[in-house]
Motif scaffolding. Structure first.
Motif, PDB file in Angstrom:
ATOM      1  N   ILE A   1     -54.939  26.234-152.175  1.00  0.00           N
ATOM      2  CA  ILE A   1     -54.510  25.539-153.387  1.00  0.00           C
ATOM      3  C   ILE A   1     -52.990  25.592-153.497  1.00  0.00           C
ATOM      4  CG2 ILE A   1     -54.564  25.568-155.922  1.00  0.00           C
ATOM      5  CD1 ILE A   1     -57.486  26.742-155.609  1.00  0.00           C
ATOM      6  N   LYS A   2     -52.406  26.738-153.248  1.00  0.00           N
ATOM      7  CA  LYS A   2     -50.954  26.897-153.330  1.00  0.00           C
ATOM      8  C   LYS A   2     -50.260  25.977-152.329  1.00  0.00           C
ATOM      9  CE  LYS A   2     -47.253  30.322-153.578  1.00  0.00           C
ATOM     10  NZ  LYS A   2     -46.615  29.622-154.668  1.00  0.00           N
ATOM     11  N   GLU A   3     -50.763  25.925-151.097  1.00  0.00           N
ATOM     12  CA  GLU A   3     -50.163  25.053-150.080  1.00  0.00           C
ATOM     13  C   GLU A   3     -50.230  23.589-150.507  1.00  0.00           C
ATOM     14  OE1 GLU A   3     -52.341  26.087-146.547  1.00  0.00           O
ATOM     15  OE2 GLU A   3     -51.184  27.933-146.230  1.00  0.00           O
ATOM     16  N   ALA A   4     -51.371  23.160-151.035  1.00  0.00           N
ATOM     17  CA  ALA A   4     -51.524  21.772-151.482  1.00  0.00           C
ATOM     18  C   ALA A   4     -50.606  21.489-152.670  1.00  0.00           C
ATOM     19  CB  ALA A   4     -52.984  21.489-151.853  1.00  0.00           C
ATOM     20  N   PHE A   5     -50.534  22.420-153.599  1.00  0.00           N
ATOM     21  CA  PHE A   5     -49.707  22.262-154.795  1.00  0.00           C
ATOM     22  C   PHE A   5     -48.232  22.150-154.415  1.00  0.00           C
ATOM     23  CE2 PHE A   5     -47.633  23.534-158.733  1.00  0.00           C
ATOM     24  CZ  PHE A   5     -48.447  23.025-159.731  1.00  0.00           C
ATOM     25  N   GLU A   6     -47.797  23.003-153.484  1.00  0.00           N
ATOM     26  CA  GLU A   6     -46.384  23.048-153.098  1.00  0.00           C
ATOM     27  C   GLU A   6     -45.901  21.735-152.492  1.00  0.00           C
ATOM     28  OE1 GLU A   6     -46.236  26.574-150.668  1.00  0.00           O
ATOM     29  OE2 GLU A   6     -45.686  27.827-152.400  1.00  0.00           O
ATOM     30  N   VAL A   7     -46.794  20.988-151.859  1.00  0.00           N
ATOM     31  CA  VAL A   7     -46.411  19.697-151.284  1.00  0.00           C
ATOM     32  C   VAL A   7     -45.857  18.772-152.367  1.00  0.00           C
ATOM     33  CG1 VAL A   7     -47.303  17.602-150.176  1.00  0.00           C
ATOM     34  CG2 VAL A   7     -48.013  19.845-149.338  1.00  0.00           C
ATOM     35  N   PHE A   8     -46.391  18.879-153.590  1.00  0.00           N
ATOM     36  CA  PHE A   8     -45.993  17.993-154.683  1.00  0.00           C
ATOM     37  C   PHE A   8     -45.062  18.666-155.694  1.00  0.00           C
ATOM     38  CE2 PHE A   8     -49.803  16.291-152.852  1.00  0.00           C
ATOM     39  CZ  PHE A   8     -49.446  14.962-152.686  1.00  0.00           C
ATOM     40  N   ASP A   9     -44.715  19.907-155.442  1.00  0.00           N
ATOM     41  CA  ASP A   9     -43.783  20.623-156.304  1.00  0.00           C
ATOM     42  C   ASP A   9     -42.373  20.323-155.804  1.00  0.00           C
ATOM     43  OD1 ASP A   9     -42.394  22.343-157.935  1.00  0.00           O
ATOM     44  OD2 ASP A   9     -43.309  24.181-157.152  1.00  0.00           O
ATOM     45  N   HIS A  10     -41.900  19.119-156.094  1.00  0.00           N
ATOM     46  CA  HIS A  10     -40.641  18.614-155.539  1.00  0.00           C
ATOM     47  C   HIS A  10     -39.418  19.403-156.010  1.00  0.00           C
ATOM     48  CE1 HIS A  10     -43.018  15.429-153.879  1.00  0.00           C
ATOM     49  NE2 HIS A  10     -43.401  15.037-155.083  1.00  0.00           N
ATOM     50  N   GLU A  11     -39.502  19.998-157.181  1.00  0.00           N
ATOM     51  CA  GLU A  11     -38.379  20.769-157.722  1.00  0.00           C
ATOM     52  C   GLU A  11     -38.478  22.261-157.376  1.00  0.00           C
ATOM     53  OE1 GLU A  11     -35.912  19.181-159.368  1.00  0.00           O
ATOM     54  OE2 GLU A  11     -37.005  17.301-159.040  1.00  0.00           O
ATOM     55  N   SER A  12     -39.547  22.647-156.680  1.00  0.00           N
ATOM     56  CA  SER A  12     -39.806  24.058-156.347  1.00  0.00           C
ATOM     57  C   SER A  12     -39.744  24.950-157.586  1.00  0.00           C
ATOM     58  CB  SER A  12     -38.812  24.550-155.288  1.00  0.00           C
ATOM     59  OG  SER A  12     -38.955  23.815-154.104  1.00  0.00           O
ATOM     60  N   ASN A  13     -40.373  24.459-158.670  1.00  0.00           N
ATOM     61  CA  ASN A  13     -40.376  25.228-159.917  1.00  0.00           C
ATOM     62  C   ASN A  13     -41.805  25.505-160.405  1.00  0.00           C
ATOM     63  OD1 ASN A  13     -41.145  22.705-160.761  1.00  0.00           O
ATOM     64  ND2 ASN A  13     -39.534  22.478-162.294  1.00  0.00           N
ATOM     65  N   ASN A  14     -42.765  25.474-159.474  1.00  0.00           N
ATOM     66  CA  ASN A  14     -44.178  25.753-159.771  1.00  0.00           C
ATOM     67  C   ASN A  14     -44.786  24.772-160.768  1.00  0.00           C
ATOM     68  OD1 ASN A  14     -44.724  27.912-157.995  1.00  0.00           O
ATOM     69  ND2 ASN A  14     -43.685  29.327-159.376  1.00  0.00           N
ATOM     70  N   THR A  15     -44.340  23.515-160.711  1.00  0.00           N
ATOM     71  CA  THR A  15     -44.930  22.459-161.528  1.00  0.00           C
ATOM     72  C   THR A  15     -45.106  21.208-160.676  1.00  0.00           C
ATOM     73  OG1 THR A  15     -42.825  21.549-162.299  1.00  0.00           O
ATOM     74  CG2 THR A  15     -43.833  23.280-163.659  1.00  0.00           C
ATOM     75  N   VAL A  16     -46.120  20.408-161.039  1.00  0.00           N
ATOM     76  CA  VAL A  16     -46.303  19.095-160.419  1.00  0.00           C
ATOM     77  C   VAL A  16     -46.572  18.081-161.517  1.00  0.00           C
ATOM     78  CG1 VAL A  16     -47.199  19.966-158.210  1.00  0.00           C
ATOM     79  CG2 VAL A  16     -48.790  19.366-160.041  1.00  0.00           C
ATOM     80  N   ASP A  17     -46.262  16.838-161.229  1.00  0.00           N
ATOM     81  CA  ASP A  17     -46.559  15.742-162.141  1.00  0.00           C
ATOM     82  C   ASP A  17     -48.071  15.622-162.243  1.00  0.00           C
ATOM     83  OD1 ASP A  17     -47.150  12.961-162.987  1.00  0.00           O
ATOM     84  OD2 ASP A  17     -44.974  12.704-162.842  1.00  0.00           O
ATOM     85  N   VAL A  18     -48.584  15.486-163.457  1.00  0.00           N
ATOM     86  CA  VAL A  18     -50.028  15.404-163.670  1.00  0.00           C
ATOM     87  C   VAL A  18     -50.640  14.247-162.877  1.00  0.00           C
ATOM     88  CG1 VAL A  18     -49.933  13.976-165.760  1.00  0.00           C
ATOM     89  CG2 VAL A  18     -51.853  15.532-165.412  1.00  0.00           C
ATOM     90  N   ARG A  19     -49.868  13.210-162.611  1.00  0.00           N
ATOM     91  CA  ARG A  19     -50.390  12.062-161.861  1.00  0.00           C
ATOM     92  C   ARG A  19     -50.666  12.389-160.397  1.00  0.00           C
ATOM     93  NH1 ARG A  19     -45.726   8.297-164.246  1.00  0.00           N
ATOM     94  NH2 ARG A  19     -44.708  10.252-163.763  1.00  0.00           N
ATOM     95  N   GLU A  20     -50.206  13.543-159.934  1.00  0.00           N
ATOM     96  CA  GLU A  20     -50.443  13.967-158.547  1.00  0.00           C
ATOM     97  C   GLU A  20     -51.718  14.795-158.406  1.00  0.00           C
ATOM     98  OE1 GLU A  20     -48.723  12.686-156.331  1.00  0.00           O
ATOM     99  OE2 GLU A  20     -46.665  12.441-157.001  1.00  0.00           O
ATOM    100  N   ILE A  21     -52.338  15.156-159.529  1.00  0.00           N
ATOM    101  CA  ILE A  21     -53.494  16.055-159.488  1.00  0.00           C
ATOM    102  C   ILE A  21     -54.624  15.488-158.624  1.00  0.00           C
ATOM    103  CG2 ILE A  21     -55.322  17.098-160.907  1.00  0.00           C
ATOM    104  CD1 ILE A  21     -52.570  18.529-160.954  1.00  0.00           C
TER     105      ILE A  21
ATOM    106  N   THR B   1     -48.628  11.950-168.718  1.00  0.00           N
ATOM    107  CA  THR B   1     -47.401  12.228-167.976  1.00  0.00           C
ATOM    108  C   THR B   1     -47.025  13.652-168.314  1.00  0.00           C
ATOM    109  OG1 THR B   1     -46.036  11.423-169.757  1.00  0.00           O
ATOM    110  CG2 THR B   1     -46.595   9.840-168.041  1.00  0.00           C
ATOM    111  N   GLY B   2     -46.152  14.199-167.576  1.00  0.00           N
ATOM    112  CA  GLY B   2     -45.761  15.582-167.783  1.00  0.00           C
ATOM    113  C   GLY B   2     -46.057  16.370-166.534  1.00  0.00           C
ATOM    114  N   TYR B   3     -45.953  17.665-166.656  1.00  0.00           N
ATOM    115  CA  TYR B   3     -46.071  18.520-165.487  1.00  0.00           C
ATOM    116  C   TYR B   3     -47.069  19.631-165.730  1.00  0.00           C
ATOM    117  CZ  TYR B   3     -42.171  15.883-163.829  1.00  0.00           C
ATOM    118  OH  TYR B   3     -41.393  14.834-163.423  1.00  0.00           O
ATOM    119  N   ILE B   4     -47.825  19.922-164.704  1.00  0.00           N
ATOM    120  CA  ILE B   4     -48.795  21.001-164.759  1.00  0.00           C
ATOM    121  C   ILE B   4     -48.221  22.190-164.002  1.00  0.00           C
ATOM    122  CG2 ILE B   4     -51.074  21.746-163.985  1.00  0.00           C
ATOM    123  CD1 ILE B   4     -52.073  18.956-164.546  1.00  0.00           C
TER     124      ILE B   4
END
Length: 176
Positions: A21-41, A82-85
Motif C-alpha cells: 500500500i505504501k509503495e502504491a501510495f508513494e507513486v502518487f504522493d507528488h509532494e512527498s508529504n504523505n498525501t495524495v489527491d482523492v481523485r487518484e484513489i 477534491t482535496g488530499y488524503i
C-alpha cells in the motif's frame, strides 16, 4: 502454540500489505508529504489488484467518508471530491479492503461468457467497431481514455479485431 503461529502469519501478511500500500501510495504522493489527491484513489486501489467499477469506487469513497474524506485537507466538494488524503488515514481502510478481498477481478470463465454473448455467431472475435459500440453504449460506458487504452492492448492492428480468448488470458490477474 497454533494461535501464536497464526498471529505471526497474520502480522506478516499485514506487514506485507502495508508495504504494498505504501509503495502504491508513494507513486502518487507528488509532494512527498504523505498525501495524495482523492481523485487518484481509484488508480491506487486498482494498482493493488482490486477491480472496483466506477460506481463501486464512488460508493467506497462515500462509505469511507468518515475515515477518508473526513481527514481531507480543505477543498472537499460533494459531487466531485477534491482535496488530499493522508497516508495514515488511508492505510487502515485499504488494509481492510485487501484483507476482506473486496473488489476481486471477474473470473476468466465469466469474462468468456460475457464476450460470447456479444458474439452470438461464435466467431471467437469482435471487430473494433463492435467493441467500441458495446463499451461506450452499454452498461457503465468507458471514457474515451479508457477506450483508447483498451483498444491499444486488445485490438490486432492487422485484422482490426479482438480475439477475446487471447485478450482474457492477457488481462486476467493470477491470484495465486
Amino acid at each position: 502454540m497454533a494461535e501464536e503461529k497464526d498471529s505471526e502469519g497474520t502480522e506478516a501478511l499485514v506487514a506485507e500489505l502495508h508495504k504494498k500500500i505504501k509503495e502504491a501510495f508513494e507513486v502518487f504522493d507528488h509532494e512527498s508529504n504523505n498525501t495524495v489527491d482523492v481523485r487518484e484513489i481509484g488508480t491506487i486501489i486498482r494498482s493493488l489488484g482490486c477491480c472496483p467499477t466506477e460506481g463501486e469506487l464512488h460508493d467506497f469513497i462515500a462509505e469511507e467518508r468518515e475515515m477518508l474524506l473526513g481527514c481531507l485537507l480543505p477543498g472537499v466538494e460533494e459531487e466531485e471530491p477534491t482535496g488530499y488524503i493522508r497516508f495514515e488515514k488511508f492505510i487502515p481502510v485499504m488494509t481492510r479492503v485487501l484483507v476482506e478481498r473486496r473488489y476481486r477481478p471477474i473470473a476468466e470463465d465469466v469474462l468468456l461468457r460475457a464476450f460470447e454473448v456479444l458474439d452470438p455467431t461464435k466467431r471467437g472475435f469482435l471487430t473494433k467497431d463492435e467493441l467500441v459500440k458495446y463499451m461506450t453504449e452499454e452498461g457503465e460506458p468507458f471514457s474515451q481514455e479508457e477506450m483508447e487504452e483498451m483498444l491499444s492492448a486488445a485490438i490486432d492492428p492487422e485484422s482490426n479485431t479482438i480475439n477475446y480468448r487471447d485478450y482474457i488470458t492477457m488481462m486476467v490477474i493470477d491470484e495465486n
